[in-house]
Design an enzyme around this catalytic site. Sequence first.
Site, PDB file in Angstrom:
ATOM      1  N   MET A   1      15.141 -13.907   4.075  1.00  0.00           N
ATOM      2  CA  MET A   1      14.874 -13.816   5.317  1.00  0.00           C
ATOM      3  C   MET A   1      14.882 -15.623   5.483  1.00  0.00           C
ATOM      4  O   MET A   1      14.248 -16.713   4.522  1.00  0.00           O
ATOM      5  CB  MET A   1      12.532 -13.581   5.349  1.00  0.00           C
ATOM      6  CG  MET A   1      12.375 -14.058   3.861  1.00  0.00           C
ATOM      7  SD  MET A   1      10.532 -13.275   3.769  1.00  0.00           S
ATOM      8  CE  MET A   1       9.546 -14.178   5.361  1.00  0.00           C
ATOM      9  N   VAL A   2      15.178 -16.343   6.461  1.00  0.00           N
ATOM     10  CA  VAL A   2      15.423 -17.303   6.783  1.00  0.00           C
ATOM     11  C   VAL A   2      14.590 -18.053   7.564  1.00  0.00           C
ATOM     12  O   VAL A   2      15.711 -18.069   9.249  1.00  0.00           O
ATOM     13  CB  VAL A   2      17.239 -17.700   6.969  1.00  0.00           C
ATOM     14  CG1 VAL A   2      18.014 -18.831   6.707  1.00  0.00           C
ATOM     15  CG2 VAL A   2      18.226 -16.508   6.128  1.00  0.00           C
TER      16      VAL A   2
ATOM     17  N   THR B   1      14.956 -17.292  -0.273  1.00  0.00           N
ATOM     18  CA  THR B   1      14.991 -17.067  -2.111  1.00  0.00           C
ATOM     19  C   THR B   1      16.336 -15.259  -1.348  1.00  0.00           C
ATOM     20  O   THR B   1      16.426 -15.526  -0.482  1.00  0.00           O
ATOM     21  CB  THR B   1      13.882 -16.149  -1.975  1.00  0.00           C
ATOM     22  OG1 THR B   1      13.118 -17.148  -2.594  1.00  0.00           O
ATOM     23  CG2 THR B   1      13.998 -15.491  -3.075  1.00  0.00           C
TER      24      THR B   1
ATOM     25  N   THR C   1       6.890 -22.402  17.884  1.00  0.00           N
ATOM     26  CA  THR C   1       7.496 -21.178  17.638  1.00  0.00           C
ATOM     27  C   THR C   1       7.987 -20.415  18.607  1.00  0.00           C
ATOM     28  O   THR C   1       9.225 -19.159  18.367  1.00  0.00           O
ATOM     29  CB  THR C   1       6.662 -20.749  16.952  1.00  0.00           C
ATOM     30  OG1 THR C   1       5.770 -20.141  17.531  1.00  0.00           O
ATOM     31  CG2 THR C   1       6.517 -21.254  15.472  1.00  0.00           C
TER      32      THR C   1
ATOM     33  N   ARG D   1      -5.108 -10.583 -33.674  1.00  0.00           N
ATOM     34  CA  ARG D   1      -4.991 -12.553 -35.238  1.00  0.00           C
ATOM     35  C   ARG D   1      -6.310 -12.243 -35.612  1.00  0.00           C
ATOM     36  O   ARG D   1      -7.645 -12.525 -34.829  1.00  0.00           O
ATOM     37  CB  ARG D   1      -5.678 -13.202 -33.744  1.00  0.00           C
ATOM     38  CG  ARG D   1      -5.367 -14.595 -34.238  1.00  0.00           C
ATOM     39  CD  ARG D   1      -4.831 -15.252 -35.439  1.00  0.00           C
ATOM     40  NE  ARG D   1      -4.283 -16.696 -35.091  1.00  0.00           N
ATOM     41  CZ  ARG D   1      -4.022 -16.753 -35.739  1.00  0.00           C
ATOM     42  NH1 ARG D   1      -3.587 -16.511 -37.372  1.00  0.00           N
ATOM     43  NH2 ARG D   1      -4.469 -19.011 -36.444  1.00  0.00           N
TER      44      ARG D   1
ATOM     45  N   GLU E   1       5.746 -18.165   1.297  1.00  0.00           N
ATOM     46  CA  GLU E   1       5.160 -17.443   2.388  1.00  0.00           C
ATOM     47  C   GLU E   1       3.983 -17.983   3.077  1.00  0.00           C
ATOM     48  O   GLU E   1       2.276 -16.539   2.779  1.00  0.00           O
ATOM     49  CB  GLU E   1       5.034 -15.853   1.762  1.00  0.00           C
ATOM     50  CG  GLU E   1       6.359 -15.275   0.362  1.00  0.00           C
ATOM     51  CD  GLU E   1       7.617 -16.003   1.909  1.00  0.00           C
ATOM     52  OE1 GLU E   1       7.820 -15.829   2.659  1.00  0.00           O
ATOM     53  OE2 GLU E   1       8.461 -15.427   1.079  1.00  0.00           O
TER      54      GLU E   1
ATOM     55  N   LYS F   1      -6.614 -14.016  12.583  1.00  0.00           N
ATOM     56  CA  LYS F   1      -7.588 -13.606  11.865  1.00  0.00           C
ATOM     57  C   LYS F   1      -8.677 -12.761  12.682  1.00  0.00           C
ATOM     58  O   LYS F   1      -9.344 -11.895  13.187  1.00  0.00           O
ATOM     59  CB  LYS F   1      -7.214 -12.632  10.887  1.00  0.00           C
ATOM     60  CG  LYS F   1      -5.814 -13.021  10.127  1.00  0.00           C
ATOM     61  CD  LYS F   1      -5.216 -12.143  11.106  1.00  0.00           C
ATOM     62  CE  LYS F   1      -3.652 -12.872  11.149  1.00  0.00           C
ATOM     63  NZ  LYS F   1      -3.327 -12.224   9.315  1.00  0.00           N
TER      64      LYS F   1
END
Length: 605
Positions: free
Chosen positions: A166-167, A202, A227, A327, A449, A463
Amino acid sequence: MSSAPNHYKHNLRDLNFNLFEFLDIGRSSLGKAPFGDFDETAARQTLETFARVCLEEMAPSFSESEHNPPKLENGTVTLPPGLQKAMAAYHESGMSQLELPVHLGGMGAPPSLGWAAFELMVGANPAVAFYTLAGVLARVIDRLGTGSQKKRYLPAMMERRWVGTMVLTEPDAGSDVGAARTKARHVGGDVWEIEGVKRFITSAETDNTENIVHMVLARPEGAGPGTKGLSLFIVPKFWVDEGGALGEHNGVVCTKIEEKMGLKGSVTCELTFGDGKPSRGLLLGEVHDGIRQMFHIIEQARMAVGIKSMATVSTAYLNALEFAKDRKQGADLMQARDAKAPRVTILHHPDVRRMLMAQKAHAEGMRALCLYTASIQDHVELKGGHRALEAAEYDSLNDLLLPLVKGYCSDKGYELLGLALQCLGGSGYLKDYPMEQYIRDQKIDTLYEGTTHIQALDLLLRKVARDGGATLQRLLGQVRETVESGEGGKELEAERAALGKGLADLETMLGTLLGKLGESVYHVGMQGNRVLLGLADLVVGWLLVRHAAVALERMKENPGDKAFYGGKLASARWFCREVLPGLAHAARMVEQGTLDLMEVPEEAF
């Protein structure tokens, strides 16, 4: 103990509890259209197989990239051998086919089972997980692409193990995606030429596949700003003709890989499109709807990042627990003044137990949050899929929960990994143990992200605001139902009371912030993270209480598993006693919050 081959400790028992005892996906999801022909037995066996593959084939190369990182030479990235072997195991085990729809040759598993399998992989070797995006891209092309685009890409993407990316990000834009300047020029039909530079991409280059499919946001010539002016293009490394055959190199080149703090096996690339040679792409679906289309991928990536953090916390806890059981150091605190008192394992020390229970309760709570969200995604698909009218309530609940999964798990995860390292004392600081790499590999989760605060703004300003808080109120109504129903009986009376108090405190926090919005949206900027983390704490507490109620019943039916079910009770009781009271403090902080900090002159910083 070495951090390389045997670092990973899965918690398949708790995965199975979530899926089959609490969420009961054997009844609610498995075997129902549009999912494949799974039943509970087959699903359990699938997870057992994948757990073994992750442990034996993926975990051994976990630390290999630390001393032998991927290398960029002449535009090609060479991956270390262990990472290549792990990726081969991913495909050969069938994991790449698990969530792929049946009509594309996959197994058609529901999201709940798919995300459970993803936890196993991303916990064992997170770098491997980020070379596996092609399946998500294939599902997006299948859903949004034209018939010719599907024919052109889908068979080869799956059968020939292509990698997908995804770019979005650009050097000067960062999280401000709408500031992107990469250009798209129409050539003809659905073919466009892409020109620009993208950063922080990524897995955008690897020698482990014959082709890489980039999903690229670019601005068509003449399109507006922000956008809304962006479109989404399918841009392959090597051109793919209409019949699906590979052609010449397509003018997209990896010009740099970043030197990072951690997660070194997952290459983070700078990509240059159209420098000296045209870089062609297809307009997805032949519609200019880029940001909305890209969100099909972004939402999957955000879920994946949250699960990555949860999986890392879980294996870190189990490593810390193993160390604490072995331990020996010091006498029991009750006998600390007696020089002749026997030495005890550090699991006997109250502070170590405190740290371990904090990790255990949060790891189980985060898994509960992630898989509950995944089960909501099951219902979205069962009701017709994203944007289907019948799925609307589940769709909006999934949208509401995603910022919690990504923001909470990544933010709290970093804090909890510090506790895991602390349990090992000085040994935790050494590369002999995986803790220090866990911390470095996980820190990126709070950043990419969408940072934690971007998740908080998404939660509150998109939301919650989108439907006037109706979805949030439905979720809080479920919490209230648990408080009032007597679920778990008398043994969970105190926990239900703590949950009820936490619910009241959260509602106070939300009401206070809503009242302050009239003064300035800066109040959301100041308090957004606090509200996101507070809401997530409440939802996690709610799920842990419900888990405890199930555990109480199961303990009667299966006394041989008393230790596991007793642990579920302990997690819920600790979380209700130690975490939920913090919501009262958070509510007071929101109430007392001012905007004074915005008036501090820059010079004072």
